[in-house]
Design a protein around this motif. Structure first.
Motif, short mmCIF file in Angstrom:
data_model
loop_
_atom_site.label_atom_id
_atom_site.label_comp_id
_atom_site.label_asym_id
_atom_site.label_seq_id
_atom_site.Cartn_x
_atom_site.Cartn_y
_atom_site.Cartn_z
N PRO A 46 0.85 -1.30 -0.06
CA PRO A 46 0.06 0.17 -0.07
C PRO A 46 0.70 1.34 0.01
O PRO A 46 1.80 1.41 0.90
CB PRO A 46 -0.71 -0.01 1.29
N ALA A 47 0.88 1.98 -0.87
CA ALA A 47 1.55 3.26 -1.00
C ALA A 47 1.02 4.37 -1.59
O ALA A 47 -0.13 4.08 -2.58
CB ALA A 47 2.75 3.17 -1.86
N VAL A 48 1.14 5.72 -1.36
CA VAL A 48 0.56 6.75 -2.04
C VAL A 48 1.74 7.80 -2.17
O VAL A 48 2.67 8.04 -1.16
CB VAL A 48 -0.41 7.24 -0.92
N MET A 49 1.61 8.46 -3.21
CA MET A 49 2.74 9.16 -3.61
C MET A 49 2.20 10.73 -3.55
O MET A 49 1.03 11.06 -3.83
CB MET A 49 3.13 9.11 -5.11
N ILE A 50 2.90 11.63 -3.17
CA ILE A 50 2.79 12.95 -3.10
C ILE A 50 3.53 13.45 -4.18
O ILE A 50 4.75 13.65 -4.36
CB ILE A 50 3.49 13.65 -2.01
N PRO B 248 0.52 2.25 -11.75
CA PRO B 248 -0.77 2.11 -10.98
C PRO B 248 -0.54 2.13 -9.47
O PRO B 248 -0.47 1.26 -8.90
CB PRO B 248 -1.30 0.64 -11.44
N ILE B 249 -0.45 3.49 -9.26
CA ILE B 249 -0.31 3.68 -7.81
C ILE B 249 -1.14 5.01 -7.36
O ILE B 249 -1.23 5.96 -8.19
CB ILE B 249 1.16 3.76 -7.67
N ASP B 250 -1.65 4.95 -6.21
CA ASP B 250 -2.48 6.05 -5.59
C ASP B 250 -1.53 7.43 -5.57
O ASP B 250 -0.34 7.28 -5.26
CB ASP B 250 -3.12 6.15 -4.16
N TYR B 251 -2.07 8.52 -5.79
CA TYR B 251 -1.21 9.68 -5.75
C TYR B 251 -2.25 10.91 -5.43
O TYR B 251 -3.22 11.10 -5.84
CB TYR B 251 -0.13 10.01 -6.80
N VAL B 252 -1.59 12.15 -4.59
CA VAL B 252 -2.26 13.20 -4.78
C VAL B 252 -1.31 14.23 -5.38
O VAL B 252 -0.15 14.12 -5.53
CB VAL B 252 -2.39 13.70 -3.35
N ASP B 253 -1.82 15.25 -6.17
CA ASP B 253 -1.03 16.24 -6.68
C ASP B 253 -1.70 17.42 -6.85
O ASP B 253 -2.79 17.66 -6.57
CB ASP B 253 -0.64 15.68 -8.18
N LEU B 254 -0.79 18.43 -7.16
CA LEU B 254 -1.51 19.76 -7.45
C LEU B 254 -1.67 19.90 -8.78
O LEU B 254 -0.92 19.38 -9.67
CB LEU B 254 -0.43 20.71 -6.97
N ALA B 255 -2.59 20.67 -9.20
CA ALA B 255 -2.91 21.05 -10.75
C ALA B 255 -1.65 21.91 -11.20
O ALA B 255 -2.10 23.24 -11.27
CB ALA B 255 -4.39 21.66 -11.08
N ASN B 256 -0.64 21.52 -11.19
CA ASN B 256 0.40 22.61 -11.49
C ASN B 256 0.21 23.43 -12.66
O ASN B 256 0.52 24.64 -12.76
CB ASN B 256 1.37 21.66 -11.51
N ASP B 257 -0.26 22.61 -13.80
CA ASP B 257 -0.47 23.54 -14.99
C ASP B 257 -1.60 24.72 -15.07
O ASP B 257 -1.41 25.76 -15.13
CB ASP B 257 -0.93 22.61 -16.21
N THR B 258 -2.61 24.17 -14.13
CA THR B 258 -3.67 25.38 -13.72
C THR B 258 -2.82 26.65 -13.16
O THR B 258 -3.04 27.73 -13.39
CB THR B 258 -4.85 24.71 -13.02
N GLY B 259 -2.15 26.07 -12.22
CA GLY B 259 -1.36 27.27 -11.32
C GLY B 259 -0.50 28.04 -12.16
O GLY B 259 -0.63 29.30 -12.01
N ALA B 260 0.09 27.50 -12.90
CA ALA B 260 0.96 28.22 -13.78
C ALA B 260 0.11 28.93 -14.79
O ALA B 260 0.65 30.19 -14.79
CB ALA B 260 2.05 27.31 -14.89
N ALA B 261 -0.86 28.56 -15.27
CA ALA B 261 -1.61 29.39 -16.19
C ALA B 261 -2.19 30.72 -15.09
O ALA B 261 -2.39 31.69 -16.05
CB ALA B 261 -2.91 28.44 -16.67
N MET B 262 -2.64 30.59 -14.23
CA MET B 262 -3.14 31.37 -13.16
C MET B 262 -2.02 32.69 -13.39
O MET B 262 -2.19 33.79 -13.36
CB MET B 262 -3.49 31.05 -11.91
N ALA B 263 -1.06 32.27 -13.04
CA ALA B 263 0.46 33.00 -13.04
C ALA B 263 0.43 33.78 -14.36
O ALA B 263 0.56 35.02 -14.35
CB ALA B 263 1.72 32.38 -12.85
N ALA B 264 0.27 33.06 -15.42
CA ALA B 264 0.34 33.91 -16.74
C ALA B 264 -0.72 34.90 -16.83
O ALA B 264 -0.65 36.07 -17.38
CB ALA B 264 0.25 32.77 -17.98
N GLU B 265 -2.03 34.52 -16.66
CA GLU B 265 -3.05 35.33 -16.79
C GLU B 265 -2.99 36.55 -15.88
O GLU B 265 -3.41 37.50 -16.21
CB GLU B 265 -4.37 34.50 -16.02
#
Lengths: 344, 344
Positions: B157-161, B169-186
DNA sequence: GCAGACTCGGAAAGCGCTCTCCAAGAGAGG
DNA sequence: CCTCTCTTGGAGAGCGCTTTCCGAGTCTGC
C-alpha cells in the motif's frame, strides 16, 4: 519476486538444502560456515528474493535499528494548531537533516513520535522500554515537561536537543544561548547603538531565558542596566506585534535584538510600516541563521545556531549510549557565531 | 515501574491469576470476558505497569500501526549534500505536518526512510513487504525513479505525493500545476505585462514540467507563442543566477514567472542588484506560497500550493488502502489559488 | 593408530504476543 | 432428569527469527 507472502528463512533454507540456523548464520555474517555453503545460501537468497523480517529479528535480538524522534508538547486537546507551525518552521527540518546525516550512514531509522498528554508520554516510555525503538532523541517544547525525567527513570537511552528545563540526569546537546545573545549585544554596541531593545521568546523556555539573561548581562557590563523588552512566541506575527509595542514604548530605539529570525522578520515588517530604515535608523539582529535570515530584506545579521551539527552530535551521543548504556551522562554545548549581513 | 525487564503478558496473567489468553482478550477489548475478571486484569495491568510489546504484537497481527515516509532520491554516493537542503526546505516540514495531522489522530506512527541507491530501494520494498510498516507515503525526487513501480509490483500500500513520472498504477495526490502556472500567466497579462519570461525548474521533474507546459499554453492562448525561459533547480541561488541570465538575454522584461518561491527570492536579489523595481519595472510571481513568500521584499505574489491538505489527504488515502487493499487506484488533484501580494 | 582439540551444521528453545481450538460449566427445553 | 446450546477461560500452536547446545566429522600430535 511474486507478490504472495514474503519469503522466510525457512523458504531459503529449503531451497539451499540446509537448516534455518545455517541460513541465519550466513545472513548475519557469522564465521564458522563453510565457504561453499556460504555461496549456496546466498544463491538461494537471491533466488527467493528473501529479505529478513526486521520485526521478528528485533523481537529476539532486542535491537530495532530504529531511533525515535520525540517531539514533546503539552497540549490540552489533540487538534493542536501549533504543531502545524512547528513542522513548517525550518527548525524541525534542520534537526531531521542533521540526525539523518549520521543515522543513515549507520542504517538506523528514525521514527517520529509526537506526544502531548501525560498519558501519551507514559505510553511512549512504555513502548520505548519494551523495545519499540533503541533510544530517543527528544525535542521538548513546553517550559516544564515531565518526559525527560520519565525517560531517565526508565533507563531508556535518550538525548535531548536543548537542555532540560529542570536538571535531569540525561544527555543533551545545546547551544551556548547566553554567549550568542551576548555577541549580539556586543555587536549592536560596537556599531554605535545606544538605545537598544529586545524582543524575547517566552521566558520559561530554557533556550529563551538563556538568551534573555545573556543579553542583559552583556548589556549591563557596558552600563546598560535596563533593557526594554517585549516578549513574543517565536512566530513572525508575534515578532511584528512585539516590535510595534516596543516602538510605542521606546520610539527612539536605534537597535534591537530579536530572539529568533522568524520574529525578526516580523519586526522588519513593523519597522518598514513605521517608515524606519534598517539599519540606518535602527539596527536589527536576529538569532538562528535560519533560511529566513537570507530571505529577509535587508538580509539579517544574526547569530548562527549550528543546528544540523548539534542534531548530528545528538545522534552520535545516542548511538554511543545505546551501545554502552553505562556511559556517564554527557552534554555537549556548541558555540554560536555572529553572521554579519546587512541589518545590523 | 522498576527498571529491569519490562513486564510481559505472562507477568500480568500471573498477578491476575488467569491465563495469558484472557489477559490478551481484556487488553484488546474482546467481549466474552466476565466483567469481574475484566477488572481483576486491569488491576494487574496497573500494578505491573504493563505495556504491550508492539513488536511481538505486530509479528502476529501483521499490522504495525506505522506508516513509512519514504524520501526517494537517486544519489550516487551516500554523503549527499542535497539532502540537507531538502530537509531545511519548508516543503518537508509541511508534508510531515500534514501527514501527522491525520496519522496522529489514528495513533499511527511515521517512520522516516531515505533511499537513494537501487539496492536501498529493493531492501525498502522487502522491508515493507515483510511488514516493517503497513504502507508508505512516497516523496519521489528524481525525474525517473523505479521505486513507484517496485512498490506497485510488490503490492505494498503506497501513496505518492506528486504524480509519478511514468504512469504507474499507484495512488497519488497532486497539485494541478498546469492550472497554477496558467493562473500566473493570466495574472501577469492582466496587470499589463507584455514581455514575460519564466524561470523554470528541471524539465524532467513532473511538477516542474507541468508548470512549464501550463504556463506556455496559457501564454500562447494570449498570443505569446514563445516565452523566454531559463531553468534552475529550485534553490535560491539557482534562481538568482537564472534571473541574471534571463535579464542578459531579455533586458526589457517586464514580468517573470518563477516556478517556486525560493528561486523567486533569488530572482528578487538579482533584480535588486540590477536596480530594477519590483513590481514597477518588472513583476515577479512565485509558486508554492511557502513562508519565504511573506518574508520576501516585496512580499511575493504567488500560487498557493495547499501542501498540508495534500499530505493529509495522502495519509487518508493510504489508511483507506491499508484497510481495503483492493480499492481502485485513486488520485486526488488539488486546485491551486493565486495569492496576491506586492510583487505582481 | 588413537585420544584430544576443533570445526561445522542441525535441532530446538525461546522472544512476547494473538487466536483457534477445545473443555468445562451453566442454562434451557423436552 | 437428560440432552442440547451457549458462554467462558485455558492450552497451545504458531508469527519469523536468533542462538545455545550437541553431535558428528576432521585434523593434529604423540
Amino acid at each position: 519476486m511474486r507478490s504472495g507472502r514474503a519469503p522466510t528463512l525457512e523458504d531459503v533454507a529449503r531451497v539451499a538444502g540446509v537448516s534455518r540456523a545455517t541460513v541465519s548464520r550466513v545472513i548475519n555474517g557469522i564465521r564458522n560456515v563453510d565457504p561453499q555453503l556460504h555461496e549456496v545460501v546466498w544463491d538461494a537468497v537471491g533466488q527467493t528474493g528473501y529479505v529478513p523480517n526486521r520485526l521478528a529479528r528485533s523481537l529476539v535480538t532486542r535491537r530495532t535499528g530504529t531511533v525515535a524522534l520525540v517531539v514533546s508538547d503539552s497540549e490540552t486537546h489533540d487538534d493542536d494548531p501549533f504543531m502545524g507551525r512547528f513542522f513548517a518552521d525550518p527548525f524541525f527540518g534542520r534537526v531531521v537533516g542533521g540526525l539523518m546525516s549520521v543515522l543513515r550512514r549507520e542504517g538506523v531509522q528514525l521514527a517520529l513520535q509526537i506526544v502531548g498528554t501525560d498519558e501519551g508520554k507514559k505510553r511512549l516510555v512504555g513502548d520505548l522500554r519494551s523495545g519499540q525503538a533503541d533510544g530517543a532523541i527528544v525535542l521538548s517544547l513546553p517550559a516544564v515537561d515531565p518526559l525527560p525525567d520519565m525517560l531517565a527513570q526508565a533507563d531508556v537511552p535518550a538525548v535531548m536537543i536543548g537542555r532540560p528545563a529542570e536538571p535531569v540526569p540525561i544527555d543533551y546537546v545545546d547551544l551556548a544561548n547566553d554567549t550568542g545573545a551576548a555577541m549580539a549585544a556586543e555587536h549592536l554596541l560596537a556599531r554605535g547603538c545606544r538605545r537598544i531593545g529586545m524582543i524575547s521568546g517566552p521566558a520559561d523556555v530554557p533556550a529563551s531565558s538563556d538568551r534573555i539573561s545573556g543579553f542583559r548581562r552583556a548589556m549591563a557590563r557596558h552600563g546598560h542596566g535596563w533593557v526594554p523588552t517585549v516578549s513574543g512566541n517565536f512566530t513572525q506575527d508575534s515578532g511584528e506585534t512585539a516590535m510595534r509595542t516596543l516602538l510605542a514604548e521606546q520610539p527612539a530605539l536605534d537597535g534591537v535584538f530579536v530572539a529568533n529570525d522568524l520574529m525578526a522578520l516580523g519586526a522588519l515588517l513593523a519597522l518598514r510600516e513605521s517608515a524606519r530604515a534598517v539599519p540606518a535608523d535602527i539596527a536589527v539582529i536576529g538569532f538562528d541563521d535560519s533560511s529566513a535570515a537570507t530571505a529577509a530584506a535587508p538580509p539579517l545579521t544574526t547569530i548562527r545556531h549550528p543546528l544540523e551539527d548539534m542534531a548530528a552530535e545528538a545522534a552520535r551521543l545516542l548511538l554511543a549510549r545505546i551501545e554502552e548504556p553505562t556511559l556517564r551522562v554527557a552534554s555537549v554545548i556548541y558555540e554560536p557565531s555572529l553572521i554579519h549581513r546587512a541589518s545590523a
